[in-house]
Write a protein that holds these residues in place. Structure first.
Motif, mmCIF file in Angstrom:
data_model
loop_
_atom_site.group_PDB
_atom_site.id
_atom_site.type_symbol
_atom_site.label_atom_id
_atom_site.label_comp_id
_atom_site.label_asym_id
_atom_site.label_seq_id
_atom_site.Cartn_x
_atom_site.Cartn_y
_atom_site.Cartn_z
ATOM 1 N N PHE A 125 0.817 -1.213 0.000
ATOM 2 C CA PHE A 125 0.000 0.000 0.000
ATOM 3 C C PHE A 125 0.851 1.263 0.000
ATOM 4 N N SER A 126 1.828 1.331 0.867
ATOM 5 C CA SER A 126 2.654 2.545 0.902
ATOM 6 C C SER A 126 3.566 2.619 -0.319
ATOM 7 N N SER A 127 4.047 1.481 -0.805
ATOM 8 C CA SER A 127 4.933 1.493 -1.977
ATOM 9 C C SER A 127 4.182 1.980 -3.207
ATOM 10 N N LYS A 128 2.978 1.475 -3.405
ATOM 11 C CA LYS A 128 2.193 1.889 -4.583
ATOM 12 C C LYS A 128 1.797 3.362 -4.483
ATOM 13 N N LEU A 129 1.462 3.800 -3.273
ATOM 14 C CA LEU A 129 1.034 5.198 -3.114
ATOM 15 C C LEU A 129 2.203 6.157 -3.359
ATOM 16 N N LEU A 130 3.313 5.901 -2.720
ATOM 17 C CA LEU A 130 4.421 6.858 -2.833
ATOM 18 C C LEU A 130 5.126 6.789 -4.178
ATOM 19 N N LEU A 131 5.052 5.646 -4.823
ATOM 20 C CA LEU A 131 5.707 5.536 -6.123
ATOM 21 C C LEU A 131 4.722 5.692 -7.283
ATOM 22 N N ASP A 132 3.443 5.880 -6.954
ATOM 23 C CA ASP A 132 2.423 6.098 -7.978
ATOM 24 C C ASP A 132 2.461 4.991 -9.033
ATOM 25 N N THR A 133 2.334 3.779 -8.561
ATOM 26 C CA THR A 133 2.442 2.629 -9.457
ATOM 27 C C THR A 133 1.445 1.553 -9.057
ATOM 28 N N LYS A 134 1.131 0.678 -9.996
ATOM 29 C CA LYS A 134 0.282 -0.477 -9.680
ATOM 30 C C LYS A 134 1.136 -1.742 -9.495
ATOM 31 N N THR A 135 2.435 -1.601 -9.712
ATOM 32 C CA THR A 135 3.331 -2.751 -9.590
ATOM 33 C C THR A 135 3.402 -3.213 -8.127
ATOM 34 N N GLY A 136 3.413 -4.511 -7.922
ATOM 35 C CA GLY A 136 3.428 -5.070 -6.575
ATOM 36 C C GLY A 136 4.816 -5.038 -5.945
ATOM 37 N N ILE A 137 4.823 -5.237 -4.644
ATOM 38 C CA ILE A 137 6.060 -5.082 -3.862
ATOM 39 C C ILE A 137 7.139 -6.089 -4.271
#
Ligand code: SF4
Length: 189
Positions: A125-137
């Motif tokens: 959740f935080s990775s997608k939000l801050l990186l503006d991406t739909k790619t998974g962790i």
């Protein structure tokens, strides 16, 4: 005049911008050094966090503290820890897109005021939000990135697993998270 982090936290303590306000005990705004070079951003509070009003105080938090100490030589009072949503989703379900969007301005204010050099995003959740991406962790981790579409900052973003995933998962994910934390430590220098 710009607000201080304490003033923003005090405003957030009464927030009712989304439905998560209804079931919470406390708004879990964040904790740590307001001038930290390192910020860690998780998903949302769990039961223990909701009870205490502090982030990462349950089993996940203990694991995070240990990995940070072992791989970075840092304790939590040397960094700042926050979540994407500040109120506990019922039954620990995933935060919904509208809840993340409603809570996002609080996180943006935190990033702006703390102005860290490095942000470690913990989980999807935080990775997608801050990186503006739909790619998974799983695909994102292992690299450093410039900030996505949030406020302008020169912070480097280093995505890694949420410690809860390490508790569920196994040795490989833990080893990868350890190497991500080493990468973050090196990016701070
Ligand atoms: S989750 Fe965020 S936006 Fe929703 S009520 Fe809590 S502080 Fe406000």
């Amino acid at each position: 005049m710009a607000l201080t982090l304490t003033e923003v936290a005090s405003e957030a303590a009464d927030c009712t911008r989304c439905g998560l306000a209804e079931g919470r005990t406390h708004v879990v705004f964040g904790m740590g050094n307001p001038h930290a070079d390192l910020m860690l951003v998780g998903e949302g509070p769990g039961a223990e966090e909701d009870k205490q009003g502090l982030p990462f105080v349950g089993r996940s938090g203990k694991l995070l503290d240990r990995l940070m100490a072992e791989e970075m030589g840092l304790s939590r009072d040397q960094c700042y820890i926050a979540n994407v949503v500040k109120c506990r989703p019922p039954d620990n379900r995933d935060p919904k897109p509208d809840e993340i969007a409603a809570c996002r301005p609080w996180l943006e204010q935190q990033v702006e005021l703390i102005s860290p050099r490095v942000i470690v995003t913990l989980g999807n959740f935080s990775s997608k939000l801050l990186l503006d991406t739909k790619t998974g962790i799983t695909k994102l981790r292992g690299q450093s990135y410039p900030m996505g579409n949030m406020i302008s900052t020169t912070a480097v973003v280093i995505p890694t697993y949420h410690p809860a995933a390490i508790l569920r998962g196994g040795g490989l994910q833990e080893a990868q998270m350890r190497s991500d934390l080493v990468r973050a430590r090196m990016a701070m220098t």
